[in-house]
Design an enzyme around this catalytic site. Structure first.
Site, mmCIF file in Angstrom:
data_model
loop_
_atom_site.group_PDB
_atom_site.id
_atom_site.type_symbol
_atom_site.label_atom_id
_atom_site.label_comp_id
_atom_site.label_asym_id
_atom_site.label_seq_id
_atom_site.Cartn_x
_atom_site.Cartn_y
_atom_site.Cartn_z
ATOM 1 N N SER A 146 0.874 -1.169 0.000
ATOM 2 C CA SER A 146 0.000 0.000 0.000
ATOM 3 C C SER A 146 0.909 1.215 0.000
ATOM 4 O O SER A 146 2.097 1.123 0.345
ATOM 5 C CB SER A 146 -0.853 0.003 1.282
ATOM 6 O OG SER A 146 -1.459 1.260 1.485
ATOM 7 N N TYR A 159 -1.920 -1.406 10.398
ATOM 8 C CA TYR A 159 -1.889 -1.497 8.921
ATOM 9 C C TYR A 159 -0.587 -0.902 8.385
ATOM 10 O O TYR A 159 0.085 -1.498 7.539
ATOM 11 C CB TYR A 159 -3.108 -0.750 8.371
ATOM 12 C CG TYR A 159 -3.351 -0.912 6.889
ATOM 13 C CD1 TYR A 159 -4.078 -1.990 6.395
ATOM 14 C CD2 TYR A 159 -2.884 0.031 5.978
ATOM 15 C CE1 TYR A 159 -4.316 -2.133 5.028
ATOM 16 C CE2 TYR A 159 -3.121 -0.096 4.617
ATOM 17 C CZ TYR A 159 -3.847 -1.179 4.149
ATOM 18 O OH TYR A 159 -4.083 -1.317 2.796
HETATM 19 P P1 NAD Z 1 -11.345 -6.237 -0.155
HETATM 20 O O1 NAD Z 1 -11.905 -6.144 1.214
HETATM 21 O O2 NAD Z 1 -12.198 -5.895 -1.327
HETATM 22 O O3 NAD Z 1 -10.717 -7.674 -0.416
HETATM 23 C C1 NAD Z 1 -9.945 -8.323 0.549
HETATM 24 C C2 NAD Z 1 -9.867 -9.780 0.212
HETATM 25 O O4 NAD Z 1 -9.113 -10.438 1.241
HETATM 26 C C3 NAD Z 1 -11.241 -10.460 0.177
HETATM 27 O O5 NAD Z 1 -11.253 -11.454 -0.841
HETATM 28 C C4 NAD Z 1 -11.330 -11.124 1.551
HETATM 29 O O6 NAD Z 1 -12.213 -12.247 1.604
HETATM 30 C C5 NAD Z 1 -9.874 -11.546 1.721
HETATM 31 N N1 NAD Z 1 -9.528 -11.846 3.095
HETATM 32 C C6 NAD Z 1 -9.673 -11.080 4.200
HETATM 33 N N2 NAD Z 1 -9.251 -11.763 5.281
HETATM 34 C C7 NAD Z 1 -8.818 -12.977 4.842
HETATM 35 C C8 NAD Z 1 -8.266 -14.108 5.470
HETATM 36 N N3 NAD Z 1 -8.065 -14.160 6.803
HETATM 37 N N4 NAD Z 1 -7.955 -15.172 4.703
HETATM 38 C C9 NAD Z 1 -8.166 -15.165 3.364
HETATM 39 N N5 NAD Z 1 -8.677 -14.106 2.722
HETATM 40 C C10 NAD Z 1 -8.997 -13.023 3.454
HETATM 41 O O7 NAD Z 1 -10.044 -5.312 -0.116
HETATM 42 P P2 NAD Z 1 -9.136 -4.649 -1.247
HETATM 43 O O8 NAD Z 1 -9.308 -3.201 -1.139
HETATM 44 O O9 NAD Z 1 -9.332 -5.316 -2.547
HETATM 45 O O10 NAD Z 1 -7.687 -4.982 -0.659
HETATM 46 C C11 NAD Z 1 -6.822 -5.936 -1.206
HETATM 47 C C12 NAD Z 1 -5.403 -5.605 -0.772
HETATM 48 O O11 NAD Z 1 -5.036 -4.332 -1.282
HETATM 49 C C13 NAD Z 1 -5.220 -5.531 0.742
HETATM 50 O O12 NAD Z 1 -3.970 -6.107 1.106
HETATM 51 C C14 NAD Z 1 -5.210 -4.041 1.013
HETATM 52 O O13 NAD Z 1 -4.496 -3.709 2.160
HETATM 53 C C15 NAD Z 1 -4.524 -3.538 -0.238
HETATM 54 N N6 NAD Z 1 -4.780 -2.129 -0.556
HETATM 55 C C16 NAD Z 1 -6.045 -1.679 -0.748
HETATM 56 C C17 NAD Z 1 -6.234 -0.331 -1.047
HETATM 57 C C18 NAD Z 1 -7.598 0.237 -1.289
HETATM 58 O O14 NAD Z 1 -7.709 1.467 -1.351
HETATM 59 N N7 NAD Z 1 -8.627 -0.552 -1.449
HETATM 60 C C19 NAD Z 1 -5.133 0.523 -1.130
HETATM 61 C C20 NAD Z 1 -3.858 0.021 -0.912
HETATM 62 C C21 NAD Z 1 -3.691 -1.315 -0.633
#
Ligand code: NAD
Length: 265
Positions: A146, A159
């Site tokens: 991130s 985080y």
């Molecule tokens: P999201 O909530 O849409 O998806 C998260 C996924 O992780 C889902 O499929 C969920 O079921 C899975 N998950 C959660 N806990 C789990 C566990 N214990 N075991 C297996 N699967 C698990 O979130 P997102 O926004 O798509 O985030 C994905 C990644 O991107 C994360 O690592 C997040 O930190 C990172 N990220 C997101 C953003 C943003 O703005 N959305 C920005 C930077 C980084």
């Protein structure tokens, strides 16, 4: 940007039942890779996600319900993928959760869960998948960190700590593998992407600040993102696809921002 042909490659994407991970799964399958989906959610909805992906791409798709907070389940997920597909060539460590609270009020169980899912799962999956990649002499490891792997925001201590550590892990693994000419390890550092993870934050902040959603998006969520636009999952997925291509074989140990200028300040 040249795109890769990933026919014959097998990709495991953690946390791919939703958001960024699902977008990456679609992009890699479109490029020809077989895909292991992983993540939580309603079982009927997940079966439909897998079926749609299979139909659209014509590739093999399997689903692992492994919980990324449980190392034994992570090892089993990699084993099943290798048994079903023959190898894990592309590992995308993407599963992640968030919790927002002042550090002196931060629930200890949330700290432990964030460190386990956002950081330690990357280590366990890399450790399990790497022997197979070394045996084949080809591999791509992409850790979805991130912008919070490079800079901090208040109230996100767990985080920010986990994502900084993911960037450190990425560099260390890349150095260990540097002479393996076709195995790379990189981190992706997105700014805000509009996914369920962020939708929840919009709702929470709207309630906390007593502001309409559109003002929360511009004045709170995207306050640090200079272009004031969300990153699209398709844009991240295209970048991951490039990192899997032959043209990216000398790119390793890097942390790539896709953040609308956030870290340029
Ligand atoms: P999201 O909530 O849409 O998806 C998260 C996924 O992780 C889902 O499929 C969920 O079921 C899975 N998950 C959660 N806990 C789990 C566990 N214990 N075991 C297996 N699967 C698990 O979130 P997102 O926004 O798509 O985030 C994905 C990644 O991107 C994360 O690592 C997040 O930190 C990172 N990220 C997101 C953003 C943003 O703005 N959305 C920005 C930077 C980084």
């Amino acid at each position: 940007m040249a795109t890769a042909s990933l026919t014959g490659k097998n990709a495991l994407i953690t946390g791919s039942t939703s958001g960024i991970g699902l977008g990456i799964a679609h992009a890699l399958a479109k490029e020809g890779a077989n895909v292991v989906l992983n993540g939580f959610g309603d079982s009927t909805a997940i079966a439909k996600i897998a079926e749609d992906l299979k139909r659209e791409s014509g590739r093999k798709v399997i689903y692992s319900p492994a919980d990324m907070s449980r190392p034994a389940e992570i090892r089993e997920m990699v084993k099943v993928a290798e048994r079903e597909f023959g190898s894990v060539d592309i590992l995308v460590n993407n599963a992640g959760i968030q919790h927002v609270a002042p550090v002196d009020e931060f629930p200890e169980e949330k700290w432990d869960a964030i460190l386990a899912i956002n950081l330690s799962s990357n280590f366990h999956a890399i450790k399990a998948a790497l022997p197979g990649m070394k045996a084949k002499g080809w591999g791509r490891i992409i850790n979805v960190a991130s912008v919070h792997g490079l800079v901090a925001s208040p109230f996100k201590s767990a985080y920010v700590a986990a994502k900084h550590a993911v960037v450190g892990l990425t560099k260390s693994v890349a150095l260990e593998l540097a002479e393996e000419t076709e195995i790379t390890c990189n981190a992706l550092c997105p700014g805000y992407v509009r996914t369920p993870l962020v939708e929840n934050q919009i709702e929470q902040q709207a309630t906390a600040h007593k502001l309409p959603r559109e003002r929360v998006i511009r004045e709170v969520i995207l306050a640090a993102q200079p272009n004031k636009r969300f990153v699209e999952t398709e844009q991240l997925a295209a970048f991951v696809t490039f990192l899997c291509s032959p043209n990216a074989s000398t790119i390793t140990g890097s942390a790539f921002t896709v953040d609308g200028g956030w870290t340029a300040r």
